[in-house]
Write a protein that holds these residues in place. Sequence first.
Motif, PDB file in Angstrom:
ATOM      1  N   ALA A 107      -1.058   8.384  -2.293  1.00  0.00           N
ATOM      2  CA  ALA A 107      -1.151   7.718  -0.986  1.00  0.00           C
ATOM      3  C   ALA A 107      -2.511   7.047  -0.847  1.00  0.00           C
ATOM      4  CB  ALA A 107      -0.937   8.733   0.129  1.00  0.00           C
TER       5      ALA A 107
ATOM      6  N   LYS B  35       0.853  -1.194   0.000  1.00  0.00           N
ATOM      7  CA  LYS B  35       0.000   0.000   0.000  1.00  0.00           C
ATOM      8  C   LYS B  35       0.881   1.234   0.000  1.00  0.00           C
ATOM      9  CE  LYS B  35      -3.827   2.156   2.543  1.00  0.00           C
ATOM     10  NZ  LYS B  35      -4.747   2.009   3.692  1.00  0.00           N
TER      11      LYS B  35
ATOM     12  N   GLY C  14       3.560   0.529   2.579  1.00  0.00           N
ATOM     13  CA  GLY C  14       3.123  -0.077   3.825  1.00  0.00           C
ATOM     14  C   GLY C  14       2.402  -1.367   3.527  1.00  0.00           C
TER      15      GLY C  14
ATOM     16  N   ASP D 162      -1.168  -3.587   3.535  1.00  0.00           N
ATOM     17  CA  ASP D 162      -2.623  -3.490   3.520  1.00  0.00           C
ATOM     18  C   ASP D 162      -3.221  -4.806   4.006  1.00  0.00           C
ATOM     19  OD1 ASP D 162      -5.178  -2.232   2.833  1.00  0.00           O
ATOM     20  OD2 ASP D 162      -5.275  -3.739   1.244  1.00  0.00           O
TER      21      ASP D 162
ATOM     22  N   THR E 158       1.972   4.610   1.022  1.00  0.00           N
ATOM     23  CA  THR E 158       1.696   5.453   2.187  1.00  0.00           C
ATOM     24  C   THR E 158       2.156   6.896   1.979  1.00  0.00           C
ATOM     25  OG1 THR E 158       3.804   4.788   3.207  1.00  0.00           O
ATOM     26  CG2 THR E 158       1.847   3.495   3.755  1.00  0.00           C
TER      27      THR E 158
END
Length: 444
Positions: A237, A220, A303, A305, A222
């Motif tokens: 983002a 993901k 990041g 998810d 970020t």
Amino acid sequence: MLFTLLAFAIALGVLITFHELGHYWVARLCGVRVLRFSVGFGKVLARRTDRHGTEWALSAIPLGGYVKMLDDPQPGDDSAMAEQAFNRKNLKQRSAIVLAGPVANLVLAALLYAGLNLAGTSEPAAILAAPPPSSIAAQAGILAGDRITAVNQQAVQSWNEARWQLLDAITGGGQAQLQIETANGLQRERSLQFAPGDVEPDGADLMAEAGLSLAAPKPKVTAVNPGEPGEQAGLAAGDVVIRVGELDQPTAGAMVEEVKKHADQPLSITVLRDGAPTTLTVVPQAQSGQDGQTIGRIGVMLGADFPMVMVRYGLLDSLTRGVSRTIDTVWFSLKMMGRMIVGDVSLRNVSGPVTIADYAGQTARIGFAAYIGFLALISVSIGVLNLLPIPMLDGGHLMYYIIEAVRGRPIPEKWHENGQRIGLGLLAALMSLAFFNDFSRLFS
């Protein structure tokens, strides 16, 4: 370090003080005069005497508390005052006062677990990764993307709940029936047979060894660096990456490696944005890596998810589950103690204040819900520990009272003195083992 010590002091102070409040409340109900209730130990910083003659004190060392009762009548006491002495009370009353401390800890644990259920916690969904081919889960027919919805007919909403329901079977051996929802939405049942696990404080994850682990999260985005290839291509983002080049459902690590291979080359990236797939083309900027090779970078931070679920129950269900979780934890603790005694479980699992302080700091940093769960677990541990039939503990006093009930009269003073010596030796040995394990973990 200061944060960890503060979290530990608060935890120990609250839990032991609540334990002592249990003794205090029942002592007052039984008509015993309580001379002092102290929050903390050492030098008294503040004090107040209530109308019952009990001194309430706040002491300098905030690591628990104590209750001082009138044990025996004092010279010159009238009959009414003498009857307020603890040792003048009948066997049932003395037993109730002693039992009240551990029970207070168990009640507190049930309330804390109930509070977490009522407030709700965000937890990972129980969606499984593909198990290794030779694992127990693979042999049972578990596939990637399967979601656990029930364990042994007990519905579960999250990975945390599934792990808890499987804990006893995985550590002690036994069968577990899983209700599974496949990636296609079909309902299936899977039966897993576990052998007793080798429980070590720093050992392998027994769930993962059985082939039960969470599916890897999708990458993901970020953050996006201004002016770099990711922003130029339109990445934002919150985008969840589902495809990079020829890689379908890549992990974050696989995505990074694919980007590195495409320095100054167009690379298609498909993301989920507001639930809809969007395909973008990015040209990774060529840079020199640590080994001198040219690699591609797109200037975004990634990041994980994880699919999350909000686990929340109504008031009645929360209370019921809080009590059930406490009972299950007590039973599991006693079983683990029994397995330690017979040698099936390593004594390295005995933890002392250093490890507890470390966990207090870790859970406090994770968040309020994790810290409350830690408090509940330690409250159960204090309750169970104090119920052990070891002289000097509450359970030791209860053991004396059981002998008194059988004999029809109190045990001889010599028995009591010898028991105290034995209890002191056992507790010293237990604390020595706990500190040895703590420092072994700390310096290993």
